[in-house]
Design a protein around this motif. Structure first.
Motif, PDB file in Angstrom:
ATOM      1  N   CYS A   1      -5.458  26.201  13.358  1.00 44.95           N
ATOM      2  CA  CYS A   1      -6.021  27.550  13.332  1.00 44.95           C
ATOM      3  C   CYS A   1      -7.026  27.775  14.470  1.00 44.95           C
ATOM      4  O   CYS A   1      -7.664  28.817  14.553  1.00 44.95           O
ATOM      5  N   ASP A   2      -7.186  26.756  15.327  1.00 45.42           N
ATOM      6  CA  ASP A   2      -8.060  26.843  16.483  1.00 45.42           C
ATOM      7  C   ASP A   2      -9.505  27.120  16.067  1.00 45.42           C
ATOM      8  O   ASP A   2     -10.233  27.863  16.709  1.00 45.42           O
ATOM      9  N   MET A   3      -9.899  26.516  14.952  1.00 51.55           N
ATOM     10  CA  MET A   3     -11.286  26.658  14.491  1.00 51.55           C
ATOM     11  C   MET A   3     -12.070  25.458  14.995  1.00 51.55           C
ATOM     12  O   MET A   3     -11.757  24.321  14.672  1.00 51.55           O
ATOM     13  N   SER A   4     -13.045  25.709  15.818  1.00 59.84           N
ATOM     14  CA  SER A   4     -13.837  24.621  16.358  1.00 59.84           C
ATOM     15  C   SER A   4     -14.490  23.846  15.223  1.00 59.84           C
ATOM     16  O   SER A   4     -15.056  24.421  14.297  1.00 59.84           O
ATOM     17  N   TYR A   5     -14.411  22.542  15.326  1.00 56.11           N
ATOM     18  CA  TYR A   5     -14.988  21.714  14.279  1.00 56.11           C
ATOM     19  C   TYR A   5     -16.485  21.965  14.121  1.00 56.11           C
ATOM     20  O   TYR A   5     -17.047  21.870  13.036  1.00 56.11           O
ATOM     21  N   THR A   6     -17.149  22.308  15.217  1.00 50.52           N
ATOM     22  CA  THR A   6     -18.612  22.478  15.160  1.00 50.52           C
ATOM     23  C   THR A   6     -19.042  23.855  14.677  1.00 50.52           C
ATOM     24  O   THR A   6     -20.230  24.101  14.476  1.00 50.52           O
ATOM     25  N   SER A   7     -18.088  24.781  14.475  1.00 49.81           N
ATOM     26  CA  SER A   7     -18.504  26.142  14.132  1.00 49.81           C
ATOM     27  C   SER A   7     -18.810  26.359  12.654  1.00 49.81           C
ATOM     28  O   SER A   7     -19.721  27.109  12.332  1.00 49.81           O
ATOM     29  N   PRO A   8     -18.072  25.748  11.693  1.00 53.30           N
ATOM     30  CA  PRO A   8     -18.389  26.052  10.294  1.00 53.30           C
ATOM     31  C   PRO A   8     -19.739  25.472   9.878  1.00 53.30           C
ATOM     32  O   PRO A   8     -20.240  24.516  10.452  1.00 53.30           O
ATOM     33  N   LYS A   9     -20.287  26.073   8.860  1.00 57.32           N
ATOM     34  CA  LYS A   9     -21.536  25.562   8.278  1.00 57.32           C
ATOM     35  C   LYS A   9     -21.218  24.691   7.083  1.00 57.32           C
ATOM     36  O   LYS A   9     -20.231  24.885   6.391  1.00 57.32           O
ATOM     37  N   CYS A  10     -22.095  23.771   6.818  1.00 58.27           N
ATOM     38  CA  CYS A  10     -22.017  23.016   5.574  1.00 58.27           C
ATOM     39  C   CYS A  10     -22.483  23.957   4.470  1.00 58.27           C
ATOM     40  O   CYS A  10     -23.617  24.471   4.516  1.00 58.27           O
ATOM     41  N   PRO A  11     -21.644  24.235   3.479  1.00 56.41           N
ATOM     42  CA  PRO A  11     -22.019  25.207   2.447  1.00 56.41           C
ATOM     43  C   PRO A  11     -23.120  24.708   1.509  1.00 56.41           C
ATOM     44  O   PRO A  11     -23.696  25.496   0.761  1.00 56.41           O
ATOM     45  N   ILE A  12     -23.430  23.431   1.567  1.00 58.04           N
ATOM     46  CA  ILE A  12     -24.484  22.903   0.688  1.00 58.04           C
ATOM     47  C   ILE A  12     -25.857  23.098   1.319  1.00 58.04           C
ATOM     48  O   ILE A  12     -26.778  23.622   0.685  1.00 58.04           O
TER      49      ILE A  12
ATOM     50  N   HIS B   1     -21.391  18.065   4.709  1.00 56.75           N
ATOM     51  CA  HIS B   1     -22.000  16.822   5.175  1.00 56.75           C
ATOM     52  C   HIS B   1     -21.881  15.763   4.081  1.00 56.75           C
ATOM     53  O   HIS B   1     -22.148  16.056   2.907  1.00 56.75           O
ATOM     54  N   GLN B   2     -21.524  14.561   4.463  1.00 57.10           N
ATOM     55  CA  GLN B   2     -21.425  13.485   3.477  1.00 57.10           C
ATOM     56  C   GLN B   2     -22.776  13.262   2.799  1.00 57.10           C
ATOM     57  O   GLN B   2     -22.846  13.064   1.581  1.00 57.10           O
ATOM     58  N   ALA B   3     -23.840  13.333   3.569  1.00 53.99           N
ATOM     59  CA  ALA B   3     -25.181  13.123   3.007  1.00 53.99           C
ATOM     60  C   ALA B   3     -25.523  14.219   2.006  1.00 53.99           C
ATOM     61  O   ALA B   3     -26.121  13.962   0.950  1.00 53.99           O
ATOM     62  N   CYS B   4     -25.112  15.476   2.328  1.00 54.08           N
ATOM     63  CA  CYS B   4     -25.360  16.571   1.386  1.00 54.08           C
ATOM     64  C   CYS B   4     -24.548  16.376   0.116  1.00 54.08           C
ATOM     65  O   CYS B   4     -25.019  16.624  -1.003  1.00 54.08           O
ATOM     66  N   ALA B   5     -23.312  15.929   0.298  1.00 54.15           N
ATOM     67  CA  ALA B   5     -22.434  15.735  -0.850  1.00 54.15           C
ATOM     68  C   ALA B   5     -22.981  14.671  -1.792  1.00 54.15           C
ATOM     69  O   ALA B   5     -22.888  14.797  -3.021  1.00 54.15           O
TER      70      ALA B   5
END
Length: 422
Positions: A364-375, A409-413
């Motif tokens: 989908c050409d979504m940059s990995y760095t663009s989404p936010k961690c929802p937590i 984020h794994q740490a957030c999870a």
């Protein structure tokens, strides 16, 4: 022009020609011997039952004052007969009768004599040219349609297993889903394919057809309770697949999952989840439809997504090996498990889902760095690696599918008790 004579000979003559070294079984234009052991056993059974065999074509030539015979057509029949006379095999399954398990030397004298006196019709030509010999071989073989293995099984392995797969293969589901072609139907390819699925339901994923005959033999007399259990499992799996794909505009038949490699693994994946007490009854199938739609659209050898490409390759290269079939089954089980089990998947399913997520994000050409961690509501940094993130489902998620998952984020999870993490 060569003249052909009909000349019946007892099997004792064939043995004597061979023992004297005056019988040539494999001229250069003949095929290599390809008969399975079951076919050899049933040929001897036909002789013991006094059933006529097809004619054998021979050419006769004189060498040093002796007659030599060259088999033009019938090599496999003659080879099988000679092998049995030399104790190369015994009358094992699918043969059943008073001589079960016996080699030729173990037969009583009367039965041995019956075999040796059995007469085979030969069409013999004296001194045909090489061109004439090859012409006859071509005409005998080119204009006849050889029986398929499944057509031979219908003759060799009557019984419960054969009856079950033939009766089940005409289930309306297969026509509605366009699983079988007209050729499959004409040459019993539908029953053979269904045999492979039934064999896997009984004893796990098999290599294509390698062990199929053994199921016809072992389950010729099939325990009714066991057969009923397999029948129920297959029916329930087909019903689930029908319901899942009812959300697609034209059902299963316009998706890649009607292809035999995909459908085999799909049936077994659904069955495996049902055996784990999974169910789709009363559940929203929209997320699962989204995931299957993604797979249908993106699985291809040239796909940019590694997991999609790998799946496609395993449908083409050694598609019917046990290892490829098992890989595809595990892949589809991981996708289906979110709906069937309604719980976060565990390894290796989590690993498969993570790769699907990565592939779909990349496609989908979504940059990995663009989404936010929802937590934590912060963007992923360029320093983040895939091992620093996890697939998570928010507290509102009722079904754990790729479609409604989020990168976190794994740490957030680790500190979020209300999130479900793969």
């Amino acid at each position: 022009m060569v003249h052909w004579n009909l000349s019946p000979h007892p099997i004792s003559d064939i043995r004597d020609w061979s023992d004297a070294g005056r019988l040539e079984l494999q001229p250069d234009f003949q095929r290599r011997e390809v008969w399975a052991m079951t076919a050899k056993v049933m040929l001897i059974d036909s002789i013991l039952s006094d059933i006529p065999l097809p004619k054998v074509f021979l050419s006769k030539v004189m060498r040093d004052g002796s007659t030599y015979r060259i088999v033009i057509d019938g090599q496999q029949r003659i080879s099988t007969i000679l092998d049995y006379l030399r104790d190369s095999f015994a009358l094992d399954a699918p043969y059943s009768g008073p001589n079960e398990g016996k080699k030729f030397s173990q037969l009583d004298e009367e039965t041995q004599a019956k075999i040796l006196q059995y007469r085979i019709d030969f069409n013999e030509a004296t001194n045909p040219t090489d061109r004439e010999t090859r012409d006859v071989y071509m005409r005998v073989n080119k204009y006849t349609t050889p029986l398929t293995k499944q057509e031979l099984r219908r003759a060799d392995f009557p019984g419960d297993f054969l009856n079950f797969v033939e009766e089940t293969s005409v289930n309306d589901f297969f026509d509605q889903a366009a699983i079988f072609t007209p050729t499959d139907r004409r040459r019993y390819g539908d029953a053979e394919y269904l045999s492979e699925i039934v064999a896997a339901l009984i004893d796990g994923v098999q290599d294509k057809k390698a062990t199929l005959d053994s199921f016809y033999i072992k389950y010729a007399e099939w325990d009714q309770d066991h057969k009923g259990n397999i029948s129920d499992r297959l029916s329930l799996a087909l019903a689930d697949i029908g319901e899942i794909f009812s959300t697609f505009p034209e059902g299963l038949k316009k998706t890649r999952f009607r292809q035999k490699a995909d459908f085999y693994s799909l049936v077994l994946a659904v069955d495996a989840l049902r055996l784990r007490e999974g169910s789709i009854q009363g559940k929203d199938l929209s997320d699962l439809s989204d995931d299957l739609g993604l797979l249908d659209a993106e699985i291809a050898p040239e796909s940019m997504g590694a997991i999609f490409s790998e799946y496609a390759i395993k449908c083409v290269s050694q598609a019917n090996s046990a290892s490829s079939r098992r890989w595809r089954m595990n892949f589809l089980e991981a996708i289906l498990a979110g709906t069937y089990l309604s719980c976060p998947p565990s390894a290796p399913a989590a690993g498969i889902l993570k790769m699907v997520k990565q592939d779909s994000e990349a496609h989908c050409d979504m940059s990995y760095t663009s989404p936010k961690c929802p937590i934590c509501d912060s963007k992923f940094s360029e320093a983040d690696q895939y091992e620093d993130v996890a697939i998570g489902w928010p507290p509102s998620a009722k079904v754990f599918q790729v479609s409604n998952s989020r990168w976190v984020h794994q740490a957030c999870a680790d500190g979020a008790s209300d999130w479900s993490i793969a």
